[in-house]
Design an enzyme around this catalytic site. Sequence first.
Site, mmCIF file in Angstrom:
data_model
loop_
_atom_site.group_PDB
_atom_site.id
_atom_site.type_symbol
_atom_site.label_atom_id
_atom_site.label_comp_id
_atom_site.label_asym_id
_atom_site.label_seq_id
_atom_site.Cartn_x
_atom_site.Cartn_y
_atom_site.Cartn_z
ATOM 1 N N ASP A 1 0.839 -1.197 0.000
ATOM 2 C CA ASP A 1 0.000 0.000 0.000
ATOM 3 C C ASP A 1 0.877 1.250 0.000
ATOM 4 O O ASP A 1 2.040 1.219 0.423
ATOM 5 C CB ASP A 1 -0.904 0.024 1.233
ATOM 6 C CG ASP A 1 -1.985 -1.050 1.183
ATOM 7 O OD1 ASP A 1 -2.280 -1.543 0.078
ATOM 8 O OD2 ASP A 1 -2.528 -1.389 2.256
ATOM 9 N N TYR B 1 5.547 -9.049 8.069
ATOM 10 C CA TYR B 1 5.145 -7.671 8.350
ATOM 11 C C TYR B 1 5.447 -7.296 9.799
ATOM 12 O O TYR B 1 5.449 -8.149 10.695
ATOM 13 C CB TYR B 1 3.635 -7.494 8.149
ATOM 14 C CG TYR B 1 3.130 -7.729 6.751
ATOM 15 C CD1 TYR B 1 3.038 -6.685 5.839
ATOM 16 C CD2 TYR B 1 2.716 -9.002 6.350
ATOM 17 C CE1 TYR B 1 2.549 -6.897 4.555
ATOM 18 C CE2 TYR B 1 2.228 -9.224 5.069
ATOM 19 C CZ TYR B 1 2.146 -8.162 4.178
ATOM 20 O OH TYR B 1 1.662 -8.383 2.911
ATOM 21 N N TYR C 1 -4.895 -9.623 3.203
ATOM 22 C CA TYR C 1 -5.123 -8.208 3.495
ATOM 23 C C TYR C 1 -4.879 -7.999 4.991
ATOM 24 O O TYR C 1 -5.734 -8.307 5.827
ATOM 25 C CB TYR C 1 -6.544 -7.808 3.119
ATOM 26 C CG TYR C 1 -6.813 -7.820 1.630
ATOM 27 C CD1 TYR C 1 -6.311 -6.815 0.809
ATOM 28 C CD2 TYR C 1 -7.567 -8.836 1.048
ATOM 29 C CE1 TYR C 1 -6.555 -6.821 -0.558
ATOM 30 C CE2 TYR C 1 -7.822 -8.845 -0.318
ATOM 31 C CZ TYR C 1 -7.308 -7.838 -1.118
ATOM 32 O OH TYR C 1 -7.556 -7.844 -2.469
#
Length: 412
Positions: free
Chosen positions: A233, A299, A371
Amino acid sequence: MNNNVNKAHQALQHDLCDHCLGRLFAQVDTGITNEERGQNMRMALALDLGARGEELPPHESCWLCDDLFEQLARFAEAAINELSEIEYDTFLIGTRIDPILQDREEQLWSEVGGETAEPIKSELNREIGKLVEASVRKEVDFTSPNVVALIDTRFGHVELNITPIFIYGRYRKFSREIPQTRWPCRACRGKGCKRCKDTGKMYETSVQEIIGDPLVEEMGGKDHFFHGMGREDVDARMLGTGRPFVLEIAEPRKRRIDFKAIENIVNKNGEGLADFSGLRWSAREEVRQIKALAPDKVYRVEVSVQGKVNKERIDEVIESLNQARITQQTPTRVVHRRADLARERTIRELAIESLDEDKFILRMRTESGTYVKEFISGDGGRTRPSVANAIGVPCQVTALDVIQIIDDNNEG
């Protein structure tokens, strides 16, 4: 009169040059040119007719090609002049011809048979190519040439179709305010308007432009196209060893580059925004490969919690969601541009790095296509289970970093 001589006799009811006559017998024998075949067939026919007291009419002007083959040297010179303006190692010659000539050739084949014939364009391409090759001392490549010189024989014009070059590398993105690729303005679709201050873009720059613009300038290209192994993103950073990509440079007039020097330039230009490493030559096949890969990602996620939650409760939830299989409906934020589908994904690893009263930081490894923001927030129930639902209070991602792409170079 044997069959081939008889065929030549029929063909020469039209006045043909040796090239166009010989091309009818291109597959009869090998090791000689069509011009030589034509000379041989003309001589054989003349001898046969002479034995019967007949003569072969003298050749004046070719009915089929309008004596196009007398201009081979001119076409070759035009191609050589154009090719001298670019860097290349391999080339190929192509031609455009007057459609009338092709019609005449097809008429001749229908009259005498074209089973052993070669098309006129094939001979033109080959004969011009031989002249060019001898002059430029570069190799002809029939499968993937650096450049195709397309000669319009009607006007002597040469158009160069330059094969794109591909450069592989890895990038890291440090800014939460730039996208991976150019993002045309939604209002004007790239034309320039008041909203985008006539830039035609939603964002001032991008990872693609930081590396692509200098490379296009350096290589004299027309444009650049960015092929990444996925994307993050806009507000996410890409850290660790970076994300693999292939940059495509369209119509480069230069094909040689000092990768270390260009790395220094783009990293200086992108200071504080993005950097690049491991630049090397690539190919279109590698674009397909990196697009087909679906690597896991690691992440670091900063999560804000609405209200206070004790550490024990957070620990319980995180442990329960470690290695969980989740179902994600296309997120609300992207459903306007993607199909509204349910997808199952796996949270392979999930652990707490730090915890405060109203926020905590997670480290997680997920299956490709997860997501992450919606796994945290729940997206109004469109992701199940989610961290927010399991804790029982609203949660939002306040900072997201991709800290590793688990590809062949980073196997985790």
